[in-house]
Scaffold this motif. Structure first.
Motif, mmCIF file in Angstrom:
data_model
loop_
_atom_site.group_PDB
_atom_site.id
_atom_site.type_symbol
_atom_site.label_atom_id
_atom_site.label_comp_id
_atom_site.label_asym_id
_atom_site.label_seq_id
_atom_site.Cartn_x
_atom_site.Cartn_y
_atom_site.Cartn_z
ATOM 1 N N THR A 83 0.801 -1.175 0.045
ATOM 2 C CA THR A 83 -0.119 -0.032 0.191
ATOM 3 C C THR A 83 0.857 1.379 0.028
ATOM 4 O O THR A 83 2.377 1.025 0.019
ATOM 5 C CB THR A 83 -1.068 0.094 1.415
ATOM 6 N N ALA A 84 0.394 2.307 -0.097
ATOM 7 C CA ALA A 84 0.985 3.724 0.024
ATOM 8 C C ALA A 84 0.241 4.618 1.081
ATOM 9 O O ALA A 84 -0.944 4.629 1.153
ATOM 10 C CB ALA A 84 1.044 4.386 -1.402
ATOM 11 N N ILE A 85 0.897 5.380 1.804
ATOM 12 C CA ILE A 85 0.494 6.138 2.809
ATOM 13 C C ILE A 85 0.891 7.730 2.477
ATOM 14 O O ILE A 85 2.164 7.891 1.878
ATOM 15 C CB ILE A 85 1.007 5.953 4.299
ATOM 16 N N ALA A 86 0.389 8.664 2.800
ATOM 17 C CA ALA A 86 0.664 10.206 2.776
ATOM 18 C C ALA A 86 0.305 10.803 3.889
ATOM 19 O O ALA A 86 -0.683 10.664 4.663
ATOM 20 C CB ALA A 86 0.028 10.653 1.441
ATOM 21 N N ASP A 87 1.137 11.964 4.346
ATOM 22 C CA ASP A 87 0.808 12.784 5.306
ATOM 23 C C ASP A 87 0.826 14.208 4.940
ATOM 24 O O ASP A 87 0.823 14.975 5.782
ATOM 25 C CB ASP A 87 1.728 12.460 6.315
ATOM 26 N N GLY A 88 0.827 14.737 3.533
ATOM 27 C CA GLY A 88 0.636 15.927 3.251
ATOM 28 C C GLY A 88 2.175 16.548 2.774
ATOM 29 O O GLY A 88 2.234 17.738 2.357
ATOM 30 N N THR A 89 3.267 15.825 3.339
ATOM 31 C CA THR A 89 4.452 16.275 3.087
ATOM 32 C C THR A 89 5.020 15.212 2.164
ATOM 33 O O THR A 89 6.147 15.764 1.403
ATOM 34 C CB THR A 89 5.547 16.099 4.277
ATOM 35 N N ASP A 90 4.863 14.075 1.823
ATOM 36 C CA ASP A 90 5.239 13.064 1.005
ATOM 37 C C ASP A 90 4.454 11.908 0.944
ATOM 38 O O ASP A 90 3.579 11.649 1.866
ATOM 39 C CB ASP A 90 6.688 12.999 1.089
ATOM 40 N N TYR A 91 4.815 11.045 0.073
ATOM 41 C CA TYR A 91 4.177 9.649 -0.106
ATOM 42 C C TYR A 91 5.486 8.554 0.455
ATOM 43 O O TYR A 91 6.513 9.065 0.389
ATOM 44 C CB TYR A 91 3.634 9.301 -1.342
ATOM 45 N N MET A 92 4.950 7.437 0.854
ATOM 46 C CA MET A 92 5.770 6.305 1.118
ATOM 47 C C MET A 92 5.265 5.146 0.833
ATOM 48 O O MET A 92 4.111 4.849 1.277
ATOM 49 C CB MET A 92 6.297 6.485 2.554
ATOM 50 N N GLN A 93 5.886 4.066 0.334
ATOM 51 C CA GLN A 93 5.295 2.616 0.215
ATOM 52 C C GLN A 93 5.665 1.756 1.375
ATOM 53 O O GLN A 93 6.270 1.930 2.046
ATOM 54 C CB GLN A 93 6.214 1.937 -0.972
ATOM 55 N N ILE A 94 4.489 1.216 1.844
ATOM 56 C CA ILE A 94 4.432 0.074 2.925
ATOM 57 C C ILE A 94 4.470 -1.006 2.526
ATOM 58 O O ILE A 94 3.507 -1.661 1.692
ATOM 59 C CB ILE A 94 3.454 0.479 3.855
#
Length: 676
Positions: A83-94
């Motif tokens: 999956t991918a997550i985002a926090d408003g500063t960037d994305y990251m693969q999990i």
């Protein structure tokens, strides 16, 4: 309503089945559960923006699941969840490995906390592999991490500890006397036990640890002082005459100054009516057996019997032959082991009972109920970390308060040893005998295998014997070299003209002894082994040892393994095989290649890895320390030692209830010692 002494199965969420899983970790009661302290902590208070997350760092991310998790089946039928997550500063693969439940636990567009290590994928992007996660809440906390198994994950233990603390409420009685809590400004036990599991801050965690470390070390020191004081008032055989010069003059070699000093210290003890209780520790090859022989000679010349107990038949046989070489026919020596025939055992027991046997060498067989001594004056246990304190005591009880010497080949810095062995006086052998060749040690990558095989074959062709040590017995999913498969491979490929042997811990004791006996007798050229040869037999003809996956062993363990070679006059070589590039492994290998001094190595190992290898439940017959560290908690150890003396010597006033509470906890601590 449960209390501290309630069985673990009665705690809500446990039950009979999970109680059996806890029992494998020696957790049987609520008290055991609460004393099962976290092995580490994760600070979920500090949330890192994705854009600031650094490669190879553990971080806590607060982010939204940006895409629904997808499942991919990979080789072997295993699955990946991505999956991918985002926090408003960037994305990251999990990415999660082999966890099919994650797909239903993570909901798209919902916010979670993710804690784990950030890694770099093959495209240069950042990924977090199998992080721990939970729904995001306003207030985060420091999370405890417990020892985990497949059937008992850390999160389950965390939840059950939380349940136990809620059910017990504030009904956790204090263990320490009030004067100690005030004197050292210690956190009360009720607060400390809660803070060690669920600290609100780093400071609170530090205060809780200090309190529990002090308590654990106080109980340890009290137990050791009680063991030592238990011999007070006992009358031991007084051996007034000193025959050490007579013994030394008959030796075919010149003893070292350290050996003479150790013998002198022990004979001085044995010359009094107070039972000697002495530890003889020395590096591998430092000549402990010669010291033991001098003391046994002294005991026999003073009219007493001496007994030496070794952990294996092969080692007992070796001692028997060594002592025969020392004494010839002047002293009657017998060997008593479990493999002897019933008739032979009966004959030897008769000789021991009526005083016709002067020195008795054996395994656990010599502490059986049917063995009676005529006039036992000295007992010696070799490789003492293989015996529990109860086994030592059983041998001692065979005589009328005989003098006791315990020998260990695990060096510990003197100041530390003096603090830890509260029940033993200490003699240290810090010199190697003359003529002993230093062992040359090299570290090479696994690409050197062909060259190493050629080197081994060259030594075998010259009549020498060699070892190859592996970290595993059988093949697993890891990339570690397994002993059984490696043995079959080498036997059918590179060493078809040599005699190979296999030795590992899953073999029956008699089979292990048979293999070691063949190696000792020169019938095996190359022995493929796991660490069971770490403590063992002196084979002077063994000159080369190759250690596979050397990064898997601690410094002291590598040194103990290396000590199996270099026992004769020929030059010996130890080869560490490893492709590990991390700083800890390379530092360890450098120390091994730079020095053969066991005391230097022990000090470095304690500094680098803590006391786990030294002070486990079996090592030295001491109980496990759950929170204290002998190297880093030295100041607290001194405080605890002084307080233990005050309480034992009754130089401070404490109530009867306080004394009883301490005594109960000391008993609990020392029941954790393994007596296998």
């Amino acid at each position: 309503m449960v209390n501290l002494e309630s069985r673990i199965q009665y705690l809500k969420g446990v039950g009979e089945a999970r109680a059996k899983v806890f029992a494998k970790q020696n957790i049987y009661s609520i008290s055991d559960l609460l004393r099962n302290y976290p092995r580490a902590y994760e600070d979920w208070n500090f949330v890192t923006p994705i854009r600031d997350a650094q490669i190879n760092e553990n971080v806590c991310l607060k982010a939204v699941v940006a895409q629904a998790p997808s499942v991919v089946t990979i080789k072997g039928g295993k699955i990946l969840v991505k999956t991918a997550i985002a926090d408003g500063t960037d994305y990251m693969q999990i990415v999660f490995f082999n966890n099919k439940y994650v797909k239903d636990q993570l909901k798209e567009n919902e916010e979670y906390l993710f804690f784990g290590k950030v890694t770099e994928d093959k495209y240069g992007g950042r990924t977090m592999l199998s992080p721990r996660f939970e729904k995001a809440v306003d207030k985060q906390r420091i999370r405890p991490i417990y020892k985990a198994t497949a059937s008992l994950p850390s999160k389950t233990t965390e939840r059950l500890v939380e349940t136990a603390l809620m059910q017990i409420d504030d009904n956790i009685p204090e263990i320490l006397p009030e004067y100690l809590i005030k004197k050292y400004r210690l956190m009360p036990f009720n607060d400390a036990i809660r803070a060690i599991h669920f600290p609100q801050s780093e400071k609170e965690l530090s205060l809780a640890k200090r309190r529990l470390i002090f308590e654990e070390l106080l109980l340890l020191q009290m137990g050791l002082l009680w063991q030592k004081s238990s011999s007070l008032g006992r009358v031991a055989p007084k051996m007034a005459a000193d025959f050490s010069k007579e013994f030394f003059s008959a030796l075919p070699f010149e003893p070292t100054g350290a050996q003479k000093r150790a013998v002198s210290e022990a004979i001085q003890d044995m010359g009094t009516s107070k039972p000697m209780n002495r530890l003889l520790q020395g590096d591998v090859g430092s000549g402990k057996t010669a010291v033991a022989a001098a003391l046994m000679y002294n005991a026999v010349k003073n009219g007493y019997q001496a007994a030496l107990m070794a952990p294996t038949e092969v080692l007992a046989n070796q001692h028997y032959k060594t002592l025969q070489a020392f004494f010839g026919e002047e002293i009657d020596i017998v060997l008593l082991t479990g493999s002897l025939t019933t008739a032979k055992k009966r004959d030897i027991r008769e000789k021991i009972k009526y005083g016709n046997a002067h020195i008795i060498v054996g395994t656990h067989a010599i502490i059986q109920n049917d063995v009676e001594f005529f006039r036992l004056g000295l007992v010696i246990t070799d490789e003492q970390h293989r015996f529990g304190v109860k086994q030592r005591a059983t041998l001692t009880d065979k005589g009328a308060n005989p003098h006791t010497l315990v020998m260990s080949a695990t060096p510990i810095p003197r100041t530390l040893a003096m603090m830890i062995y509260g029940d033993l006086d200490i003699s240290i052998l810090d010199e190697l005998p003359k003529g002993r060749q230093p062992i040359k040690t090299y570290c090479v990558p696994t690409s050197y295998h062909e060259r190493i095989y050629s080197f081994l074959k060259k030594n075998i062709a010259q009549g020498r014997q060699c070892y190859i040590v592996c970290p595993l017995v059988e093949e697993s999913e890891s990339d570690l070299v397994p002993a059984t498969e490696y043995y079959e491979y080498l036997k059918s490929t590179h060493f078809t003209d040599c005699t190979l042997g296999l030795l590992h811990g899953q073999m029956k004791a008699k089979d292990k002894d048979a293999v070691m006996k063949r190696f000792y007798n020169g019938e095996i050229d190359l022995l493929i082994s796991t660490v069971v040869i770490e403590v063992g037999v002196d084979v002077p003809n063994a000159t080369v040892m190759a250690i596979e996956n050397a990064e898997r062993f601690g410094l002291s363990q590598l040194h103990q393994l290396r000590g199996r070679i270099g026992r004769g006059t020929e030059e010996s070589t130890c080869i560490l095989l490893s492709d590990a590039q991390n700083e800890e492994a390379t530092d360890r290998f450098k120390i091994m290649c730079d020095t053969t001094d066991g005391f230097v190595i022990a000090k470095k190992d304690l500094e680098m890895r803590g006391p786990g290898d030294f002070f486990g439940s079996r090592q030295h017959g001491l109980p496990d320390m759950r929170v204290a560290n002998f190297m880093t908690d030295t100041r607290i150890l001194y405080e605890a030692q002084n307080s233990a003396r005050e309480i034992i010597n009754c130089t401070v006033e404490i109530s009867e209830d306080e004394r009883k509470a301490l005594e109960n906890e000391v008993d609990k601590l020392f029941t954790r010692v393994s007596f296998n």
